[in-house]
Design a protein around this motif. Structure first.
Motif, PDB file in Angstrom:
ATOM      1  N   HIS A   1      56.882  53.172 -20.180  1.00 46.19           N
ATOM      2  CA  HIS A   1      55.909  52.874 -19.126  1.00 46.19           C
ATOM      3  C   HIS A   1      56.566  52.233 -17.907  1.00 46.19           C
ATOM      4  CE1 HIS A   1      52.425  53.850 -21.588  1.00 46.19           C
ATOM      5  NE2 HIS A   1      53.103  53.328 -22.599  1.00 46.19           N
ATOM      6  N   CYS A   2      56.121  52.646 -16.752  1.00 46.70           N
ATOM      7  CA  CYS A   2      56.612  52.054 -15.500  1.00 46.70           C
ATOM      8  C   CYS A   2      56.122  50.612 -15.410  1.00 46.70           C
ATOM      9  CB  CYS A   2      56.088  52.868 -14.317  1.00 46.70           C
ATOM     10  SG  CYS A   2      56.237  52.013 -12.739  1.00 46.70           S
ATOM     11  N   PRO A   3      57.022  49.659 -15.103  1.00 43.16           N
ATOM     12  CA  PRO A   3      56.609  48.251 -15.057  1.00 43.16           C
ATOM     13  C   PRO A   3      55.635  47.947 -13.908  1.00 43.16           C
ATOM     14  CG  PRO A   3      58.874  48.480 -14.304  1.00 43.16           C
ATOM     15  CD  PRO A   3      58.459  49.819 -14.807  1.00 43.16           C
ATOM     16  N   LEU A   4      55.613  48.811 -12.905  1.00 47.57           N
ATOM     17  CA  LEU A   4      54.736  48.554 -11.746  1.00 47.57           C
ATOM     18  C   LEU A   4      53.328  49.087 -11.956  1.00 47.57           C
ATOM     19  CD1 LEU A   4      57.190  49.330  -8.805  1.00 47.57           C
ATOM     20  CD2 LEU A   4      56.352  47.084  -9.524  1.00 47.57           C
ATOM     21  N   CYS A   5      53.227  50.382 -12.386  1.00 43.43           N
ATOM     22  CA  CYS A   5      51.885  50.989 -12.463  1.00 43.43           C
ATOM     23  C   CYS A   5      51.473  51.320 -13.893  1.00 43.43           C
ATOM     24  CB  CYS A   5      51.833  52.247 -11.605  1.00 43.43           C
ATOM     25  SG  CYS A   5      52.806  53.599 -12.287  1.00 43.43           S
ATOM     26  N   GLN A   6      52.357  51.066 -14.843  1.00 43.76           N
ATOM     27  CA  GLN A   6      52.086  51.309 -16.274  1.00 43.76           C
ATOM     28  C   GLN A   6      51.964  52.773 -16.641  1.00 43.76           C
ATOM     29  OE1 GLN A   6      52.488  48.665 -18.132  1.00 43.76           O
ATOM     30  NE2 GLN A   6      52.556  47.417 -16.305  1.00 43.76           N
ATOM     31  N   SER A   7      52.177  53.707 -15.712  1.00 39.70           N
ATOM     32  CA  SER A   7      52.062  55.118 -16.124  1.00 39.70           C
ATOM     33  C   SER A   7      53.307  55.531 -16.908  1.00 39.70           C
ATOM     34  CB  SER A   7      51.810  56.014 -14.916  1.00 39.70           C
ATOM     35  OG  SER A   7      52.862  55.898 -14.008  1.00 39.70           O
ATOM     36  N   TYR A   8      53.113  56.495 -17.784  1.00 39.06           N
ATOM     37  CA  TYR A   8      54.163  56.893 -18.722  1.00 39.06           C
ATOM     38  C   TYR A   8      55.090  57.910 -18.073  1.00 39.06           C
ATOM     39  CZ  TYR A   8      56.103  57.855 -23.369  1.00 39.06           C
ATOM     40  OH  TYR A   8      56.927  57.980 -24.450  1.00 39.06           O
TER      41      TYR A   8
ATOM     42  N   TYR B   1      62.309  57.791 -13.823  1.00 40.81           N
ATOM     43  CA  TYR B   1      61.700  57.982 -12.506  1.00 40.81           C
ATOM     44  C   TYR B   1      60.184  57.973 -12.669  1.00 40.81           C
ATOM     45  CZ  TYR B   1      60.452  60.017  -8.015  1.00 40.81           C
ATOM     46  OH  TYR B   1      59.901  60.229  -6.775  1.00 40.81           O
ATOM     47  N   CYS B   2      59.489  57.181 -11.855  1.00 36.50           N
ATOM     48  CA  CYS B   2      58.029  57.173 -11.903  1.00 36.50           C
ATOM     49  C   CYS B   2      57.490  57.989 -10.734  1.00 36.50           C
ATOM     50  CB  CYS B   2      57.505  55.731 -11.837  1.00 36.50           C
ATOM     51  SG  CYS B   2      55.707  55.669 -11.676  1.00 36.50           S
ATOM     52  N   ARG B   3      56.803  59.069 -11.054  1.00 31.40           N
ATOM     53  CA  ARG B   3      56.272  59.958 -10.001  1.00 31.40           C
ATOM     54  C   ARG B   3      55.210  59.241  -9.171  1.00 31.40           C
ATOM     55  NH1 ARG B   3      57.429  65.249  -9.699  1.00 31.40           N
ATOM     56  NH2 ARG B   3      58.924  65.885 -11.271  1.00 31.40           N
ATOM     57  N   HIS B   4      54.435  58.420  -9.860  1.00 32.67           N
ATOM     58  CA  HIS B   4      53.343  57.728  -9.187  1.00 32.67           C
ATOM     59  C   HIS B   4      53.865  56.754  -8.120  1.00 32.67           C
ATOM     60  CE1 HIS B   4      50.078  54.672  -8.894  1.00 32.67           C
ATOM     61  NE2 HIS B   4      49.376  55.780  -8.753  1.00 32.67           N
ATOM     62  N   CYS B   5      54.841  55.924  -8.512  1.00 30.25           N
ATOM     63  CA  CYS B   5      55.392  54.947  -7.560  1.00 30.25           C
ATOM     64  C   CYS B   5      56.524  55.535  -6.719  1.00 30.25           C
ATOM     65  CB  CYS B   5      55.945  53.729  -8.294  1.00 30.25           C
ATOM     66  SG  CYS B   5      54.766  52.884  -9.319  1.00 30.25           S
ATOM     67  N   GLN B   6      57.005  56.675  -7.156  1.00 26.04           N
ATOM     68  CA  GLN B   6      58.190  57.290  -6.541  1.00 26.04           C
ATOM     69  C   GLN B   6      59.365  56.300  -6.529  1.00 26.04           C
ATOM     70  OE1 GLN B   6      56.959  58.959  -2.745  1.00 26.04           O
ATOM     71  NE2 GLN B   6      55.896  60.616  -3.792  1.00 26.04           N
TER      72      GLN B   6
END
Ligand SMILES: [Zn+2]
Length: 385
Positions: free
Chosen positions: A38-45, A77-82
């Motif tokens: 999980h991304c530490p910023l937005c929690q998305s996987y 890499y988190c697509r949501h936060c880029q």
């Protein structure tokens, strides 16, 4: 085989891929079985691995052999936060080179022996062990103040006759040391204590101190909701000292006899009480008899008064009576009477902190070689965690 190793290793989402013998121990190359995290910023996987750089970390020994883990340090890499982020592994803190359980183990062992010994057993340098110890101890030091309501502020001399004083702060409810400050001047105490979060300072309701004139200002500035209590132990001390002088000048010279006068009357056994009675009745000094009775009466007021006003009335009466005998001490007590009587709010005294003081003394002796104050501070605070 690998299955067993995984079980022994006991880390979540980890499997042993390879095992190698090293000159000074063993190395387990491990694989992480979770596909993403999980991304530490937005929690998305995310399962998009950007980089994978293995690092070597020390873990607890296995069969008495130094044990290292080669672990993949994966960046996703988190697509949501880029944005890129490094995977969080619960059993190792970021940027550390040892597993949490290894560091915890080192910390506990240093607490019960010393740095040099643990360094030599582990084959690590003194500074490395110090680094691990301080890292853990700092976390603990931050926690010490939480929940502090009634505290005492006192000082210790680092070496007799060296004018090197540290301020020590104890939690009176939990009977433990919660802070050590490098110095005891007003400015030093105010600046250091002001660093505590306001919330923590506001929660302190009572500060127990000795009769140094500098404390009230410090307490008013730093702990806005606290009552100042002149500590009972520090009030009794000059009184007992004066009684000792009077007893000596009345011809009581032997230490064992002197101590009968100084002890709390209530703590004397039958034999001691008889001996004291004899001494008092055979002594020609009326002054000594009066001084002893007044000392005991003073203690009784402490023991039996229920409220601030009751305590205050009784102390005021006592001060009138005892003035002829205890000249200088009377003035000191009169000057501090309001804060002395705050004792009757919650009846706390740092006199019960003897155990803490002994522990501090012990560490002070062991720690003759502390390289700086911060190391010493963390060592002390850890002993009370
Ligand atoms: Zn994100």
């Amino acid at each position: 085989m690998e299955n067993h190793l995984n079980l022994i290793l006991g880390l979540p989402d980890v499997t042993v891929r390879e095992f190698t013998m090293l000159e000074d121990g063993i190395c387990l190359k491990i694989k992480l079985t979770n596909l993403g995290t999980h991304c530490p910023l937005c929690q998305s996987y995310s399962t998009e691995i950007h980089q994978n750089r293995p690092i070597l970390v020390r873990d607890l020994p296995c069969f008495d052999k130094a044990t290292y883990l080669q672990i993949p340090r994966r960046q996703f890499y988190c697509r949501h936060c880029q944005k890129y982020f490094t995977e969080n592994l619960p059993w190792i803190e970021s940027k550390r080179r040892h597993t949490r359980r290894y560091e915890k183990n080192i910390f506990e062992r240093v607490k019960s022996s010393n740095l040099a010994q643990v360094a030599s057993i582990e084959g690590l340098s003194y500074d490395e062990i110090q680094g691990i110890f301080n890292h853990w101890a700092s976390n603990i030091a931050e926690q010490q103040w939480l929940g502090a309501r009634r505290i005492s502020l006192d000082e210790i001399a680092m070496r007799k006759g060296h004018k090197n004083y540290k301020a020590v702060i104890c939690d009176l409810d939990r009977h433990k040391l919660i802070e050590v400050i490098d110095g005891r001047t007003q400015d030093c105490l105010i600046s250091r204590l002001s660093e505590l979060p306001l919330q923590v300072r506001k929660a302190v309701k009572e500060v127990s101190v000795d009769m140094w004139h500098g404390f009230p200002k410090v307490i008013q500035e730093v702990f806005p909701n606290a009552q100042i209590v002149t500590d009972r132990f520090h009030v009794m001390k000059p009184l007992v000292e004066e009684l000792k002088k009077i007893a000596k000048s009345s011809g009581v010279k032997e230490q064992n006899k002197l101590s009968l006068f100084l002890k709390n009357g209530i703590d004397l056994n039958n034999g001691e009480r008889d001996e004291l009675e004899n001494l008092l009745s055979s002594s020609k000094s009326k002054r000594l008899k009066a001084a002893y009775e007044y000392k005991e009466e003073f203690r009784q007021i402490y023991e039996t008064s229920q409220t601030v006003s009751e305590g205050q009335n009784r102390f005021e009466e006592w001060l009138q009576k005892a003035r002829k005998i205890y000249g200088k001490v009377i003035q000191t007590i009169s000057d501090h009477l309001p804060t002395i009587c705050n004792y009757f709010i919650s009846h706390s005294s740092s006199g019960t902190m003897e155990g803490i003081n002994n522990k501090i003394k012990l560490i002070k002796r062991q720690g003759y070689g502390f390289r700086n104050f911060e190391n010493f501070r963390l060592r002390l605070l850890s002993a009370f965690s």
